[in-house]
Write a protein that holds these residues in place. Sequence first.
Motif, PDB file in Angstrom:
ATOM      1  N   ASP A 269     -45.411 -64.495  34.236  1.00  0.00           N
ATOM      2  CA  ASP A 269     -44.856 -63.228  33.734  1.00  0.00           C
ATOM      3  C   ASP A 269     -43.711 -63.422  32.752  1.00  0.00           C
ATOM      4  O   ASP A 269     -43.458 -62.563  31.903  1.00  0.00           O
ATOM      5  N   VAL A 270     -42.991 -64.525  32.897  1.00  0.00           N
ATOM      6  CA  VAL A 270     -41.798 -64.778  32.075  1.00  0.00           C
ATOM      7  C   VAL A 270     -41.790 -66.251  31.665  1.00  0.00           C
ATOM      8  O   VAL A 270     -42.067 -67.131  32.487  1.00  0.00           O
ATOM      9  N   ILE A 271     -41.477 -66.505  30.406  1.00  0.00           N
ATOM     10  CA  ILE A 271     -41.204 -67.874  29.959  1.00  0.00           C
ATOM     11  C   ILE A 271     -39.799 -67.874  29.385  1.00  0.00           C
ATOM     12  O   ILE A 271     -39.511 -67.152  28.423  1.00  0.00           O
ATOM     13  N   SER A 272     -38.919 -68.647  29.995  1.00  0.00           N
ATOM     14  CA  SER A 272     -37.529 -68.682  29.536  1.00  0.00           C
ATOM     15  C   SER A 272     -37.245 -70.007  28.836  1.00  0.00           C
ATOM     16  O   SER A 272     -37.757 -71.055  29.239  1.00  0.00           O
ATOM     17  N   GLN A 273     -36.426 -69.914  27.803  1.00  0.00           N
ATOM     18  CA  GLN A 273     -36.058 -71.087  27.015  1.00  0.00           C
ATOM     19  C   GLN A 273     -34.555 -71.111  26.800  1.00  0.00           C
ATOM     20  O   GLN A 273     -34.010 -70.240  26.108  1.00  0.00           O
ATOM     21  N   GLY A 274     -33.879 -72.098  27.354  1.00  0.00           N
ATOM     22  CA  GLY A 274     -32.466 -72.260  27.074  1.00  0.00           C
ATOM     23  C   GLY A 274     -32.207 -72.546  25.613  1.00  0.00           C
ATOM     24  O   GLY A 274     -31.155 -72.194  25.062  1.00  0.00           O
ATOM     25  N   ALA A 275     -33.198 -73.166  24.952  1.00  0.00           N
ATOM     26  CA  ALA A 275     -33.031 -73.534  23.544  1.00  0.00           C
ATOM     27  C   ALA A 275     -32.824 -72.328  22.640  1.00  0.00           C
ATOM     28  O   ALA A 275     -32.273 -72.462  21.540  1.00  0.00           O
ATOM     29  N   LEU A 276     -33.224 -71.140  23.076  1.00  0.00           N
ATOM     30  CA  LEU A 276     -33.042 -69.951  22.238  1.00  0.00           C
ATOM     31  C   LEU A 276     -31.572 -69.665  21.982  1.00  0.00           C
ATOM     32  O   LEU A 276     -31.222 -69.080  20.951  1.00  0.00           O
ATOM     33  N   THR A 277     -30.696 -70.063  22.923  1.00  0.00           N
ATOM     34  CA  THR A 277     -29.271 -69.802  22.738  1.00  0.00           C
ATOM     35  C   THR A 277     -28.410 -71.061  22.672  1.00  0.00           C
ATOM     36  O   THR A 277     -27.189 -70.963  22.562  1.00  0.00           O
ATOM     37  N   HIS A 278     -29.033 -72.230  22.748  1.00  0.00           N
ATOM     38  CA  HIS A 278     -28.203 -73.428  22.562  1.00  0.00           C
ATOM     39  C   HIS A 278     -28.851 -74.484  21.667  1.00  0.00           C
ATOM     40  O   HIS A 278     -28.256 -75.535  21.430  1.00  0.00           O
ATOM     41  N   GLY A 279     -30.041 -74.179  21.133  1.00  0.00           N
ATOM     42  CA  GLY A 279     -30.670 -75.144  20.244  1.00  0.00           C
ATOM     43  C   GLY A 279     -31.193 -74.510  18.969  1.00  0.00           C
ATOM     44  O   GLY A 279     -32.070 -75.047  18.304  1.00  0.00           O
ATOM     45  N   TYR A 280     -30.649 -73.353  18.610  1.00  0.00           N
ATOM     46  CA  TYR A 280     -31.165 -72.605  17.470  1.00  0.00           C
ATOM     47  C   TYR A 280     -30.589 -73.103  16.145  1.00  0.00           C
ATOM     48  O   TYR A 280     -29.511 -73.697  16.095  1.00  0.00           O
ATOM     49  N   ASN A 281     -31.327 -72.839  15.072  1.00  0.00           N
ATOM     50  CA  ASN A 281     -30.848 -73.111  13.718  1.00  0.00           C
ATOM     51  C   ASN A 281     -30.160 -71.866  13.172  1.00  0.00           C
ATOM     52  O   ASN A 281     -30.684 -70.755  13.298  1.00  0.00           O
ATOM     53  N   CYS A 282     -29.011 -72.047  12.561  1.00  0.00           N
ATOM     54  CA  CYS A 282     -28.310 -70.920  11.949  1.00  0.00           C
ATOM     55  C   CYS A 282     -28.994 -70.523  10.642  1.00  0.00           C
ATOM     56  O   CYS A 282     -29.488 -71.383   9.907  1.00  0.00           O
ATOM     57  N   LEU A 283     -29.017 -69.224  10.361  1.00  0.00           N
ATOM     58  CA  LEU A 283     -29.473 -68.774   9.053  1.00  0.00           C
ATOM     59  C   LEU A 283     -28.336 -68.916   8.048  1.00  0.00           C
ATOM     60  O   LEU A 283     -27.160 -68.859   8.434  1.00  0.00           O
ATOM     61  N   ASP A 284     -28.686 -69.096   6.798  1.00  0.00           N
ATOM     62  CA  ASP A 284     -27.692 -69.319   5.748  1.00  0.00           C
ATOM     63  C   ASP A 284     -27.367 -68.005   5.042  1.00  0.00           C
ATOM     64  O   ASP A 284     -28.266 -67.328   4.522  1.00  0.00           O
ATOM     65  N   PHE A 285     -26.099 -67.632   5.058  1.00  0.00           N
ATOM     66  CA  PHE A 285     -25.600 -66.459   4.335  1.00  0.00           C
ATOM     67  C   PHE A 285     -24.416 -66.888   3.472  1.00  0.00           C
ATOM     68  O   PHE A 285     -23.717 -67.863   3.786  1.00  0.00           O
ATOM     69  N   SER A 286     -24.165 -66.137   2.408  1.00  0.00           N
ATOM     70  CA  SER A 286     -22.948 -66.361   1.621  1.00  0.00           C
ATOM     71  C   SER A 286     -22.364 -65.020   1.218  1.00  0.00           C
ATOM     72  O   SER A 286     -23.077 -64.003   1.174  1.00  0.00           O
ATOM     73  N   LEU A 287     -21.071 -65.009   0.963  1.00  0.00           N
ATOM     74  CA  LEU A 287     -20.364 -63.787   0.550  1.00  0.00           C
ATOM     75  C   LEU A 287     -19.665 -64.086  -0.762  1.00  0.00           C
ATOM     76  O   LEU A 287     -18.764 -64.932  -0.814  1.00  0.00           O
TER      77      LEU A 287
END
Length: 292
Positions: A269-287
């Motif tokens: 019913d559920v698949i949980s991934q710790g990597a979603l909140t500790h192994g993610y890649n940041c998106l690149d933004f600039s201002l």
Amino acid sequence: MEPDYEDLLPRNWEKLVQTWLDEDIPGFDVGGYVVGSKEETAILYGKTDGVLAGRPFFDRVFTLLGCKVDWLMSDGAQINTSSSDTGKVVVAKVTGSCRHILQGERTALNVISRCSGVATATFEAVQQAKAKGWKGYVAGTRKTTPGFRLVEKYALVVGGGATHRYDLSQMVMLKDNHIASAGGITRAVEVARRAAGFSMKIEVETSNYGQAAEAARAGADIIMLDNFEPEELKSVSRRLKGEFPHVILEASGGITAETFHLFLEDSVDVISQGALTHGYNCLDFSLKIVAQ
């Protein structure tokens, strides 16, 4: 009318943003002295494909600094850089005194790049599951960055995922250390139920069929099948669903973006991934300040 993700945020969440600014500006701001307080406009560019998330936090940074943000995209929108000849997409415009825009620049970018990174990873997992016809929940875990949980959990929702338990008080999870100290699964569940009552779910972490069946018989609402190999997971989860159809089954432990598809099983019913909140890649933004 679609609900506004900002309405999820708790009372006084804005105080968290103030702590970020206080950390980054503890003394003199010589750069701000150089540019002064003349009014400027800066463009927020998205430079990586993905899901935008984090508008409330970005907004609050600049509100606290007396600036105004005008958005061209909403949280949950897709940033598609191929749609632009420049390889970057205009996401928002920030107007205010130059020194205040630059005081908030790095903090605001840090937050939105990370929040969008979590939302993007979550969205990709959810879409992969849907493509395979799986109807369960893609969930995060409590493996969040200390002091940054609110942002990462918010991003999970924007990306289409489930937050799992937000904190220790939201649901009872009895892990291996709880079970060992309490004297076994059945005893741990019985004691937990006394305090949890009827309104709080109890989840038990298990590593084999025997433990999972004991947890179900003891009255657990959710059983985590932890660190199972994909084929073992499918076999055990099917057996458990047949015997205990009311119990929610969760697969967790070592599941990555690359292996996620191997765990998609109708009896899970559920698949949980710790990597979603500790192994993610940041998106690149600039201002970037608009040249006058």
